[in-house]
Design an enzyme around this catalytic site. Structure first.
Site, PDB file in Angstrom:
ATOM      1  N   HIS A 115      -0.116  -3.869  -1.621  1.00  0.00           N
ATOM      2  CA  HIS A 115       1.129  -3.682  -1.085  1.00  0.00           C
ATOM      3  C   HIS A 115       1.300  -4.231   0.777  1.00  0.00           C
ATOM      4  CE1 HIS A 115       5.605  -2.584  -0.909  1.00  0.00           C
ATOM      5  NE2 HIS A 115       5.546  -1.244  -1.313  1.00  0.00           N
ATOM      6  N   ASP A 146       4.859  -7.561  -0.887  1.00  0.00           N
ATOM      7  CA  ASP A 146       6.125  -6.790  -1.029  1.00  0.00           C
ATOM      8  C   ASP A 146       6.438  -6.329  -2.439  1.00  0.00           C
ATOM      9  OD1 ASP A 146       6.736  -5.727   1.503  1.00  0.00           O
ATOM     10  OD2 ASP A 146       7.680  -7.779   2.076  1.00  0.00           O
TER      11      ASP A 146
END
Length: 500
Positions: free
Chosen positions: A471, A475
């Site tokens: 992450h 995204d």
């Protein structure tokens, strides 16, 4: 003149190896590129070829020794005229022993532990104070957070002092022991000569690997019950592990370690303790590092495999006839991932410090289970390969992985990974990232399930897909988009042909 035989490059992040087997002994004739010995790292086995033709001279690193990159393993004497060199050295050793010491004590220091390793723990002493030692004979074993390191004697003599006892933590420049001076060394040669027959009570006159001795002592195994596979019948650590796993009378139960749940004596007698292989230790460390480093999340979807299965069934015989390899599902998934990675390039990127490195290529890692653990061979430039090329590469890499013949280069440089837990029956899982990659696709079992399609309930072959991603780079939108594109390409394979 002589030629040096040194440890070859072991690959990215690998700094040490263990000498497993010597195929030649001093005095043997060797040809150029003839295999001299085999090294074991925590990832693969590496064969060391002869850099020149001649006669095998001195073996510097015996079986069981831990060596670093570019360390001296042996020498090759040029031509047959030097073949007597090893014998001459062997005969000269006893006479040289008194002169070596010259009345001076020799310190035994901690050897180089490898990059980023600053301390070690003394795990086992193979010698005690007063014992006679030969030059390069193993004195003790150190354990670091990466590997075990065996410490050879820097000179012949008598072990006069042990400075760092077992269990002591020492830094990279610490003194471990002292080898005695001239008086002790003068008697070391005849003492060593007499010690050989005494040590041969097991019916052989070769020294077992120190790590094997340690393991036999820990498990209470009689050396006479272990068949050695090393040179001249030498017992290696793997031989002890094999003997320990064979059906036999259980050794006397040892006291339960404090970190474990207390067990009864009966339970302990039915347990088996096997040291983790270096490969398994590396797998464990890398996977935990991945969890600790990456901000890892997993997103899921499912794919209807009807169209892929129909296409495969229609063309599999023609495909096999033309290309000589079976058409499997992995080529479809590889193609689908390459297609999706072009649209979502951050899944094919990695973090380097404060930079993000985007890859304008796809080096696809295909996770493969082997008897010794999970390995990930890499198919380079998979995005420019045909279905047939991908299937051939997967079959060839898979066979080499199962046989333990993958080279370091074949397991490095991957930019994305596919892991197929479905071959073992897994219905759903969250794969762990293969650092420094930022994405890994998990495939699973194809299972017929009732699905609502156009208002009707129909039975379809369905597969759950899982994308684990970092992450820090990717995204949620990018991760979901990637997985949707993979799903779309597999549910309508014609999209791959039209780059849609």
């Amino acid at each position: 003149m002589s030629t040096e035989v040194r440890v070859p490059t072991l690959g990215e992040s690998v700094t040490e190896a263990t000498v497993a087997t010597w195929f030649k002994k001093p005095g043997d004739a060797v040809a150029v590129d003839e295999m001299l010995c085999e090294l074991e790292t925590d990832k693969v086995t590496v064969e060391v070829p002869a850099p020149a033709a001649g006669t095998m001279g001195e073996i510097v690193a015996e079986e069981g020794a831990t060596v670093g990159v570019d360390a001296l393993l042996a020498t090759i004497a040029d031509g047959a005229s030097d073949s007597a060199a090893p014998a001459a050295k062997a005969e000269a050793a006893p006479a040289a022993a008194p002169a070596d010491s010259g009345g001076e004590a020799v310190d035994v220091m901690v050897p180089t532990l490898g990059e980023s390793v600053t301390e070690a723990t003394v795990s086992t002493w193979f010698k005690k104070v007063g014992d006679t030692v030969a030059q390069d004979e193993m004195l003790c074993e150190l354990e670091t957070d990466k590997v075990s390191v065996e410490v050879p004697s820097p000179a012949a003599g008598v072990l006069s002092e042990i400075v760092a006892e077992e269990g002591t933590t020492v830094d990279a420049s610490a003194k471990l022991a002292v080898i005695g001076g001239a008086t002790a060394s003068a008697s070391s040669a005849p003492a060593a000569a007499e010690a050989a027959p005494a040590a041969a009570t097991s019916g052989k006159d070769v020294e077992d690997a120190p790590s094997a001795k340690k393991l036999m002592a820990e498990k209470g195994i009689d050396p006479a019950s272990v068949k050695g596979t090393g040179r001249d019948g030498r017992i290696m650590k793997e031989d002890v592990q094999k003997a320990a796993s064979a059906p036999a009378a259980a050794p006397a139960p040892a006291a339960a370690p404090s970190a474990r749940t207390p067990v009864t004596a009966d339970d302990a007698s039915r347990e088996e303790r096997v040291k983790m292989t270096r490969l398994r230790q590396t797998i464990a460390r890398r996977l935990k590092d991945s969890q600790n480093t990456a901000a890892m999340l997993t997103t899921y979807n499912e794919v209807d495999m009807t169209e892929v299965m129909a296409l495969r069934n229609e063309y599999k015989e023609l495909f096999l006839k033309k290309h000589g390899v079976k058409l499997g599902f992995m080529s479809f998934f590889t193609k689908a991932c390459c297609h999706a990675l072009k649209e979502v390039p951050e899944v094919n990127a990695e973090i380097d410090g404060t930079d993000i490195v985007y890859k304008n290529y796809v080096h696809m890692g295909i996770a493969a289970g082997t008897p010794t653990g999970l390995v990930v061979p890499v198919i380079r430039d998979a995005d420019s390969m045909s279905f047939a090329d991908i299937e051939k590469a997967i079959a060839e890499k898979g066979a080499r992985a199962r046989d333990g013949k993958l080279s370091m280069a074949e397991m490095q440089g991957g930019s994305f990974t596919i892991s197929n837990g479905g071959v073992y029956g897994s219905l759903m899982s969250s794969p762990i990232l293969n650092p420094p990659q930022s994405g890994i696709l998990g495939m699973h079992k194809i299972q017929e399930r009732p699905m609502a399609i156009n208002g009707e309930v129909v039975i379809r072959p369905m597969m759950y897909l899982a994308l684990s991603y970092d992450h820090r780079i990717v995204d949620g939108k990018g991760a979901v988009t990637f997985l949707v594109r993979v799903k779309e390409a597999l549910e309508d394979p014609r999209r791959l042909l039209m780059d849609l």
